[in-house]
Every structure is written in structure tokens, then in C-alpha cells.
Design a protein around this motif. Structure first.
Motif, PDB file in Angstrom:
ATOM      1  N   UNK A  18      -8.477   1.949  -9.653  1.00 22.59           N
ATOM      2  CA  UNK A  18      -8.873   1.343 -10.919  1.00 22.59           C
ATOM      3  C   UNK A  18      -8.516  -0.133 -10.941  1.00 22.59           C
ATOM      4  N   UNK A  19      -9.084  -0.841 -11.900  1.00 22.96           N
ATOM      5  CA  UNK A  19      -8.834  -2.269 -12.049  1.00 22.96           C
ATOM      6  C   UNK A  19      -7.449  -2.522 -12.631  1.00 22.96           C
ATOM      7  N   UNK A  20      -6.830  -3.603 -12.194  1.00 23.81           N
ATOM      8  CA  UNK A  20      -5.538  -3.998 -12.750  1.00 23.81           C
ATOM      9  C   UNK A  20      -5.711  -4.652 -14.117  1.00 23.81           C
ATOM     10  N   UNK A  21      -6.917  -5.105 -14.425  1.00 24.25           N
ATOM     11  CA  UNK A  21      -7.165  -5.900 -15.618  1.00 24.25           C
ATOM     12  C   UNK A  21      -7.798  -5.065 -16.717  1.00 24.25           C
ATOM     13  N   UNK A  22      -7.473  -5.413 -17.953  1.00 23.62           N
ATOM     14  CA  UNK A  22      -8.052  -4.718 -19.094  1.00 23.62           C
ATOM     15  C   UNK A  22      -9.545  -5.025 -19.213  1.00 23.62           C
ATOM     16  N   UNK A  23      -9.942  -6.230 -18.851  1.00 18.04           N
ATOM     17  CA  UNK A  23     -11.349  -6.637 -18.869  1.00 18.04           C
ATOM     18  C   UNK A  23     -11.685  -7.167 -17.477  1.00 18.04           C
ATOM     19  N   UNK A  24     -12.641  -6.558 -16.819  1.00 20.89           N
ATOM     20  CA  UNK A  24     -12.971  -6.949 -15.442  1.00 20.89           C
ATOM     21  C   UNK A  24     -13.629  -8.317 -15.342  1.00 20.89           C
ATOM     22  N   UNK A  25     -14.192  -8.816 -16.426  1.00 23.77           N
ATOM     23  CA  UNK A  25     -14.892 -10.092 -16.389  1.00 23.77           C
ATOM     24  C   UNK A  25     -13.911 -11.238 -16.635  1.00 23.77           C
ATOM     25  N   UNK A  26     -13.639 -12.075 -15.621  1.00 20.62           N
ATOM     26  CA  UNK A  26     -12.682 -13.171 -15.817  1.00 20.62           C
ATOM     27  C   UNK A  26     -13.203 -14.248 -16.755  1.00 20.62           C
TER      28      UNK A  26
ATOM     29  N   UNK B 174     -12.643 -21.814 -12.340  1.00 19.79           N
ATOM     30  CA  UNK B 174     -11.237 -21.654 -12.675  1.00 19.79           C
ATOM     31  C   UNK B 174     -10.842 -20.219 -13.038  1.00 19.79           C
ATOM     32  N   UNK B 175     -11.565 -19.523 -13.913  1.00 16.55           N
ATOM     33  CA  UNK B 175     -11.163 -18.134 -14.210  1.00 16.55           C
ATOM     34  C   UNK B 175     -11.188 -17.236 -12.973  1.00 16.55           C
ATOM     35  N   UNK B 176     -12.181 -17.407 -12.125  1.00 15.57           N
ATOM     36  CA  UNK B 176     -12.267 -16.627 -10.891  1.00 15.57           C
ATOM     37  C   UNK B 176     -11.095 -16.958  -9.969  1.00 15.57           C
ATOM     38  N   UNK B 177     -10.766 -18.235  -9.842  1.00 19.24           N
ATOM     39  CA  UNK B 177      -9.663 -18.664  -8.985  1.00 19.24           C
ATOM     40  C   UNK B 177      -8.339 -18.078  -9.480  1.00 19.24           C
ATOM     41  N   UNK B 178      -8.137 -18.077 -10.791  1.00 21.13           N
ATOM     42  CA  UNK B 178      -6.902 -17.523 -11.350  1.00 21.13           C
ATOM     43  C   UNK B 178      -6.775 -16.044 -11.003  1.00 21.13           C
ATOM     44  N   UNK B 179      -7.860 -15.279 -11.214  1.00 18.38           N
ATOM     45  CA  UNK B 179      -7.809 -13.841 -10.945  1.00 18.38           C
ATOM     46  C   UNK B 179      -7.621 -13.555  -9.457  1.00 18.38           C
ATOM     47  N   UNK B 180      -8.360 -14.230  -8.616  1.00 14.23           N
ATOM     48  CA  UNK B 180      -8.253 -13.998  -7.176  1.00 14.23           C
ATOM     49  C   UNK B 180      -6.855 -14.361  -6.683  1.00 14.23           C
ATOM     50  N   UNK B 181      -6.283 -15.410  -7.227  1.00 14.73           N
ATOM     51  CA  UNK B 181      -4.924 -15.812  -6.827  1.00 14.73           C
ATOM     52  C   UNK B 181      -3.904 -14.748  -7.205  1.00 14.73           C
ATOM     53  N   UNK B 182      -4.044 -14.174  -8.384  1.00 14.88           N
ATOM     54  CA  UNK B 182      -3.150 -13.078  -8.782  1.00 14.88           C
ATOM     55  C   UNK B 182      -3.329 -11.877  -7.854  1.00 14.88           C
ATOM     56  N   UNK B 183      -4.581 -11.597  -7.527  1.00 11.92           N
ATOM     57  CA  UNK B 183      -4.857 -10.461  -6.638  1.00 11.92           C
ATOM     58  C   UNK B 183      -4.267 -10.682  -5.253  1.00 11.92           C
ATOM     59  N   UNK B 184      -4.398 -11.877  -4.735  1.00 11.70           N
ATOM     60  CA  UNK B 184      -3.824 -12.190  -3.422  1.00 11.70           C
ATOM     61  C   UNK B 184      -2.304 -12.063  -3.483  1.00 11.70           C
ATOM     62  N   UNK B 185      -1.697 -12.606  -4.541  1.00 15.91           N
ATOM     63  CA  UNK B 185      -0.237 -12.592  -4.664  1.00 15.91           C
ATOM     64  C   UNK B 185       0.312 -11.170  -4.695  1.00 15.91           C
ATOM     65  N   UNK B 186      -0.274 -10.307  -5.510  1.00 18.17           N
ATOM     66  CA  UNK B 186       0.260  -8.948  -5.614  1.00 18.17           C
ATOM     67  C   UNK B 186       0.014  -8.164  -4.323  1.00 18.17           C
ATOM     68  N   UNK B 187      -1.047  -8.501  -3.599  1.00 18.97           N
ATOM     69  CA  UNK B 187      -1.328  -7.817  -2.337  1.00 18.97           C
ATOM     70  C   UNK B 187      -0.382  -8.237  -1.218  1.00 18.97           C
ATOM     71  N   UNK B 188       0.365  -9.328  -1.403  1.00 15.97           N
ATOM     72  CA  UNK B 188       1.424  -9.672  -0.450  1.00 15.97           C
ATOM     73  C   UNK B 188       2.560  -8.652  -0.502  1.00 15.97           C
ATOM     74  N   UNK B 189       2.775  -8.069  -1.672  1.00 14.80           N
ATOM     75  CA  UNK B 189       3.958  -7.238  -1.908  1.00 14.80           C
ATOM     76  C   UNK B 189       3.676  -5.741  -1.979  1.00 14.80           C
ATOM     77  N   UNK B 190       2.470  -5.361  -2.329  1.00 21.21           N
ATOM     78  CA  UNK B 190       2.128  -3.939  -2.451  1.00 21.21           C
ATOM     79  C   UNK B 190       1.026  -3.634  -1.446  1.00 21.21           C
TER      80      UNK B 190
END
Length: 133
Positions: free
Chosen positions: A22-30, A102-118
Motif C-alpha cells: 500500500x501507499x505510505x501517503x494518505x493522498x497519492x497525488x503529490x 517540486x512536489x514530485x521531488x519532495x515525495x521521491x526524496x522521502x521515498x528514497x530516504x526511507x528505502x535506505x533504512x527499510x
């Protein structure tokens, strides 16, 4: 290329890095800017906690810098080298690209960051209400 179990799948879709269910976000559209940062607390399938510690996603700012630079370089190459725009118009194209994405970059950056750890776990199971991580 984009199959479950692949980090790129989780990064580009914003799905849970552990189970990809499932998506990590409440709304999939950044581009719904009011919901850009709203994330679920946990994955309802495997129970993974997305905000592992307070201010966890501050590290994503460093990732967003790199992603933003990549977008800016791509805008420069396309506008200045391929389309042969003037430097002034190239600068405007770079700024416009960064503002639009910018909204896409913010979301992708969060996704990359969390994928470093999980990491993906094909055996991730649904959590009962009594389990806590």
C-alpha cells in the motif's frame, strides 16, 4: 523493471518499503499540495512504522538537493544544448522545471530516504492489533 521487491518500485510508487502492498501517503497525488506531507502512521498490511523517530524525514532534504540538482541539470541540457535557448531563457526553464516538479521531488526524496533504512521483506505479514513494533 518495476516489480514488487524492487527498491525502484517502492521509490517511484510511494509504496511501503517493506511489503510494497500500500501507499505510505494518505493522498497519492503529490500535486494536492494540502496533503503533500500527510503520511499514514503505519502500513496496514505489515505494520511498518514510517516515521521511525521524530524528524526522521529531515534527512530527505539532503536527498532532495541531489534530486533537484539532477532535474536542474536535465533542464539545462535540454534547453541550452538541445533547444539552443539563450542563457536567460535557460535559467527561466531551470527555475520553472524546479517549481513544477517540486512536489514530485519532495515525495521521491522521502521515498528514497526511507528505502535506505527499510528493506523489502516478501514474508511481511499483517500485524494483529496486539503487536507493536
Amino acid at each position: 523493471m518495476l516489480k514488487k521487491g524492487n527498491k525502484l518500485y517502492s521509490i517511484l510508487t510511494g509504496s511501503c518499503p517493506k511489503c510494497h502492498k500500500e501507499s505510505m501517503y494518505e493522498d497519492n497525488n503529490p500535486y494536492h499540495l494540502g496533503n503533500l506531507f500527510k503520511m499514514h502512521e503505519r502500513c496496514s498490511h505489515c505494520g511498518t512504522k514510517y516515521k521511525m523517530e521524530p524528524s526522521f524525514f529531515y534527512g530527505a532534504m539532503y536527498v532532495s538537493y541531489g534530486v533537484g540538482v539532477a532535474f536542474a541539470v536535465a533542464a539545462f541540457v535540454i534547453s541550452f544544448l538541445f533547444i539552443r535557448m539563450s542563457l536567460k531563457n535557460t535559467f527561466i526553464a531551470i527555475v520553472g522545471t524546479l517549481v513544477i516538479f517540486l512536489p514530485f521531488i519532495i515525495r521521491v526524496s522521502r521515498n528514497i530516504w526511507i528505502n535506505f533504512f527499510i528493506h523489502y521483506d516478501a514474508k511481511a505479514v499483517k500485524v494483529s492489533p496486539h503487536n507493536t513494533f
